[in-house]
Enzyme design. Structure first.
Site, PDB file in Angstrom:
ATOM      1  N   SER A  68     -16.448  67.979   5.522  1.00 56.00           N
ATOM      2  CA  SER A  68     -15.453  67.225   4.780  1.00 56.00           C
ATOM      3  C   SER A  68     -15.501  66.324   5.935  1.00 56.00           C
ATOM      4  CB  SER A  68     -14.149  67.833   4.651  1.00 56.00           C
ATOM      5  OG  SER A  68     -14.101  68.993   4.233  1.00 56.00           O
TER       6      SER A  68
HETATM    7  N1  SAH Z   1     -14.136  73.838   5.515  1.00 50.45           N
HETATM    8  C1  SAH Z   1     -15.990  72.838   6.080  1.00 50.45           C
HETATM    9  C2  SAH Z   1     -15.757  72.716   5.256  1.00 50.45           C
HETATM   10  C3  SAH Z   1     -15.887  73.255   3.870  1.00 50.45           C
HETATM   11  S1  SAH Z   1     -17.832  73.699   2.809  1.00 50.45           S
HETATM   12  C4  SAH Z   1     -15.575  72.407   7.259  1.00 50.45           C
HETATM   13  O1  SAH Z   1     -14.523  71.448   8.303  1.00 50.45           O
HETATM   14  O2  SAH Z   1     -16.673  72.213   8.096  1.00 50.45           O
HETATM   15  C5  SAH Z   1     -16.943  74.652   2.001  1.00 50.45           C
HETATM   16  C6  SAH Z   1     -17.098  76.144   2.728  1.00 50.45           C
HETATM   17  O3  SAH Z   1     -16.962  77.295   2.104  1.00 50.45           O
HETATM   18  C7  SAH Z   1     -18.882  76.354   2.296  1.00 50.45           C
HETATM   19  O4  SAH Z   1     -19.100  76.631   4.727  1.00 50.45           O
HETATM   20  C8  SAH Z   1     -19.196  77.824   1.952  1.00 50.45           C
HETATM   21  O5  SAH Z   1     -20.043  78.727   2.101  1.00 50.45           O
HETATM   22  C9  SAH Z   1     -17.711  78.698   1.850  1.00 50.45           C
HETATM   23  N2  SAH Z   1     -17.128  79.346   0.507  1.00 50.45           N
HETATM   24  C10 SAH Z   1     -17.496  79.209  -0.407  1.00 50.45           C
HETATM   25  N3  SAH Z   1     -17.518  80.548  -1.308  1.00 50.45           N
HETATM   26  C11 SAH Z   1     -16.991  80.606  -0.572  1.00 50.45           C
HETATM   27  C12 SAH Z   1     -15.720  82.187  -0.220  1.00 50.45           C
HETATM   28  N4  SAH Z   1     -15.753  83.002  -1.715  1.00 50.45           N
HETATM   29  N5  SAH Z   1     -15.302  82.854   0.759  1.00 50.45           N
HETATM   30  C13 SAH Z   1     -15.528  82.053   2.110  1.00 50.45           C
HETATM   31  N6  SAH Z   1     -16.099  80.904   1.832  1.00 50.45           N
HETATM   32  C14 SAH Z   1     -16.936  80.258   0.318  1.00 50.45           C
END
Ligand code: SAH
Length: 218
Positions: A68
């Site tokens: 993000s």
């Molecule tokens: N917070 C992260 C960015 C998140 S991007 C950072 O600092 O880099 C969103 C993430 O959510 C992705 O890696 C994706 O694979 C994950 N995601 C999507 N659905 C999910 C779920 N149901 N449970 C856990 N992770 C999930």
């Protein structure tokens, strides 16, 4: 470039990011500012994106996912008003950067990632930085972690059509949850506070996150 001058360059870029992208836009919590000055974002981005590590936007981390934007990481962290004794749940570990920032604010961070490869990489990065108060779990985070909570605060780092109700159940009374809520192309950041009688929910501003998948996702 020597190792020391390289380190100094990153430090300068990080402080510039904090001044121009965070403080100038209203981030004020000294603990959040300190965490953002401390956590090395360049350790969480892929090597081919290194030169963009402190730029003002999200970056691809592979497998269609993103790290993000620094401002969003700082603002979501600030909104939750995390105390040093708190246990925080993050859904969507991705690179592990948001979890690393939270680890400076909370006592313990539990972060859940659905893509095993990303979970493994984030775990390695976090370990290599010597951070000890983060647990990376694999699985469908839209269900929360029924065996851990309840949590003082919950942060959802992927967009869902509505706040997953298991997460509300796993939030302590008085605790806050922040999440991007909406469709794939149109989402708002929502801040939810759990109360004994009537919980309150505030819609803040438009954001763009990758989608939450799983039972309570898209
Ligand atoms: N917070 C992260 C960015 C998140 S991007 C950072 O600092 O880099 C969103 C993430 O959510 C992705 O890696 C994706 O694979 C994950 N995601 C999507 N659905 C999910 C779920 N149901 N449970 C856990 N992770 C999930």
């Amino acid at each position: 470039m020597t190792r020391q001058s390289e380190c100094c360059e990153w430090y300068k870029l990080r402080n510039q990011m904090v001044e121009d992208q965070l403080i100038a836009r209203g981030i004020y919590d000294p603990r959040v500012i300190h965490a953002m000055r401390t956590v090395k974002r360049h350790k969480f981005v892929p090597t081919d994106k290194l030169s963009k590590a402190y730029e003002d936007g999200p970056l691809p981390i592979g497998l269609g996912q993103t790290i993000s934007q620094p401002y969003i990481v700082a603002h979501m962290s600030e909104l939750l008003r995390i105390g040093p004794n708190d246990t925080v749940l993050e859904i969507g570990t991705g690179s592990g950067y948001q979890a690393a920032v939270l680890s400076h604010l909370a006592n313990h961070v539990i972060t859940v990632e659905t893509i095993p490869l990303l979970a493994n990489e984030a775990k390695e990065t976090i370990q290599s930085m010597g951070i000890k108060n983060i647990s990376v779990l694999k699985g469908d985070g839209s269900l929360g972690t029924p065996h851990h909570g309840p949590y003082d605060a919950i942060i959802v780092s992927a967009a869902a059509p509505r706040i997953p109700s298991p997460l509300i159940r796993q939030l302590k009374t008085g605790g806050m949850l922040v999440a991007p809520i909406g469709t794939k192309n149109s989402q708002n950041l929502v801040l939810y506070k759990k109360m004994v009688c009537r919980s309150v929910q505030k819609t803040l501003y438009h954001v763009r996150f990758v989608s939450l998948i799983g039972k309570w996702g898209v």
